[in-house]
Enzyme design. Structure first.
Site: not given
Length: 272
Positions: A47, A105
């Site tokens: 991110y 992730h």
């Protein structure tokens, strides 16, 4: 706020998702969320916002023991040395001496899962993450992690909402007492105009999105991390906790089509 107990940690059922939040806007959003009572913040190295989140946490001065912080290692960094480098960088940016949960992730077809989970478990043993887990794992991948490797998985974070069937993954997780953390719980805004949810919401003086969120949070073993950058949206999501849905409401929600997947990148696994 209800919490889910898993692998020695206590995770608030409602958290703040931060995907696509950047820079000062991200910092302001996290400061706002912490100020109005959020204690579960979700981020990831991909991110590129761990630094502003670290600044917000430092500025908020919430006692560390009250906070739950999750971050994640990207699928291109799943070799042992790369995991450690990514983890060290995340911790430094977050300005923390430990995170509460460190997740894979996305799965990678090239990953040596034994080596991956051994590395994650070492980080846990060192006290640098309180628990480890996965995101975007199918039942087959969960089986490998939980049954073959016996990794102490604290959650599987996947897309889940009232328009996506996740019954197969949920059944596996439930049997193993592993929570599901729902990202995209509001289907990236698709619920706002849904007539079924809007009709239910009207009975409770609530929005369609609040109804969809409460439907998720009412489920045993399910947490949700809606992204919300504005204080009004953050507050609305907290207020969803006050709604009491009945069996008739749940039956109506069950009639919604369950095939709307919002997140399906080219590197995603073959979904259940």
């Amino acid at each position: 706020m209800d919490h889910l107990k898993t692998q020695g940690i206590s995770m608030p059922k409602l958290g703040l998702g931060t995907f696509r939040m950047q820079g000062d806007a991200c910092r302001a959003a996290v400061e706002s969320a912490l100020a109005i009572g959020y204690r579960h913040i979700d981020t990831a190295e991909m991110y590129a916002n761990e630094e502003p989140i670290g600044s917000a946490i430092a500025a908020a001065r919430v006692p560390r023991a009250e906070l739950h912080v999750t971050t994640k290692v990207w699928h291109e960094n799943l070799a042992p040395d790369a995991i450690r480098r990514a983890f060290d960088a995340s911790l430094k940016k977050l300005r923390l001496d430990h995170v509460d949960l460190y997740l894979v992730h996305w799965p990678s077809r090239a990953a040596n899962w034994g080596a991956v989970f051994e590395t994650l478990m070492k980080l846990k043993e060192e006290g640098r993450t309180r628990a480890i887990g996965v995101a975007n794992f199918t039942t087959a991948l969960l089986k490998t992690a939980v049954e073959d490797i016996r990794a102490p998985i604290a959650c599987n974070q996947v897309e889940y909402h009232a328009m996506l069937d996740q019954s197969k993954v949920l059944a596996f997780l439930k049997a193993k007492s592993i929570p599901l953390v729902a990202y995209c719980p509001l289907a990236q805004g698709r619920f706002a105009t849904d007539p079924v949810l809007a009709e239910i919401g009207a009975r409770y003086n609530a929005t369609a999105a609040q109804v969809a969120l409460k439907w998720l949070l009412d489920q045993d073993g399910v947490a949700a991390i809606p992204k919300a950058s504005r204080r009004e949206s953050q507050k609305a999501n907290l207020d969803a906790l006050k709604i009491t849905l009945d069996e008739a409401d749940r039956k109506k929600i069950a009639t919604l089509s369950k095939d709307k997947r919002c997140v399906d990148p080219g590197f995603a696994p073959a979904w259940d």
